[in-house]
Enzyme design. Structure first.
Site, mmCIF file in Angstrom:
data_model
loop_
_atom_site.group_PDB
_atom_site.id
_atom_site.type_symbol
_atom_site.label_atom_id
_atom_site.label_comp_id
_atom_site.label_asym_id
_atom_site.label_seq_id
_atom_site.Cartn_x
_atom_site.Cartn_y
_atom_site.Cartn_z
ATOM 1 N N CYS A 1 0.871 -1.176 0.000
ATOM 2 C CA CYS A 1 0.000 0.000 0.000
ATOM 3 C C CYS A 1 0.903 1.220 0.000
ATOM 4 O O CYS A 1 2.120 1.081 -0.182
ATOM 5 C CB CYS A 1 -0.999 -0.007 1.167
ATOM 6 S SG CYS A 1 -0.348 0.241 2.820
ATOM 7 N N HIS B 1 14.262 -14.819 11.696
ATOM 8 C CA HIS B 1 13.928 -14.730 13.119
ATOM 9 C C HIS B 1 12.437 -14.846 13.407
ATOM 10 O O HIS B 1 12.066 -15.303 14.488
ATOM 11 C CB HIS B 1 14.429 -13.414 13.700
ATOM 12 C CG HIS B 1 15.920 -13.327 13.768
ATOM 13 N ND1 HIS B 1 16.560 -12.362 14.512
ATOM 14 C CD2 HIS B 1 16.905 -14.060 13.187
ATOM 15 C CE1 HIS B 1 17.872 -12.514 14.393
ATOM 16 N NE2 HIS B 1 18.098 -13.526 13.574
#
Length: 149
Positions: free
Chosen positions: A65, A98
């Protein structure tokens, strides 16, 4: 890999470029819209993308966006999605390594198409490191925040 991609009107042009890039890399692309640059609401397309990743129609997702913020919030409302908003390849790598992110969000007004492609490439090749990160990622899917205390 099958990759779902969606945007709002502000990121329509970047979405079109990234669809071409993904296809040139040999990926199958599920373009969830919009079909043109007419005004649309980013939550509608964020939810479509989240459903496609959540139900297995796509292995990964790309959410775009103007800033990347709104659509990433929409995607993250789905319990099966871990959407990371990034603006550089290092952050994209960490999102996968991670956090086991399965959706990458970027802001078309904040990142150029070459940097967006570099982030996307890194996101697609990086792998979840597991180990000490696995327990933390499991907590992201916990039904209550009380479990993380």
């Amino acid at each position: 890999m099958r990759i779902a991609i969606a945007s709002d009107h502000a990121a329509f042009d970047l979405k079109a470029r990234l669809v071409e890039t993904l296809q040139s890399w040999g990926h199958e692309v599920l373009d969830l819209g919009p079909a043109d640059d007419g005004r649309v609401d980013y939550p509608d397309f964020g939810y479509k993308l989240a459903e496609a990743v959540g139900d297995g129609r796509a292995e990964r997702g790309v959410a775009l966006c103007g800033s990347g913020i709104g659509i990433s919030i929409a995607v993250n409302r789905h319990p099966a999605c871990r959407c990371a908003l990034v603006s550089d390849p290092y952050a994209a790598a960490l999102a996968r390594e991670h956090n086991d992110a399965n959706v990458l969000a970027m802001g078309a007004r904040l990142i150029g198409p070459d940097m967006a492609a570099a982030c996307l490439q890194t996101f697609l090749v990086a792998e979840f490191a597991g180990g000490r990160h696995a327990g933390r990622v499991d907590k992201l899917s916990a039904p209550s925040l009380e479990k993380s205390a």
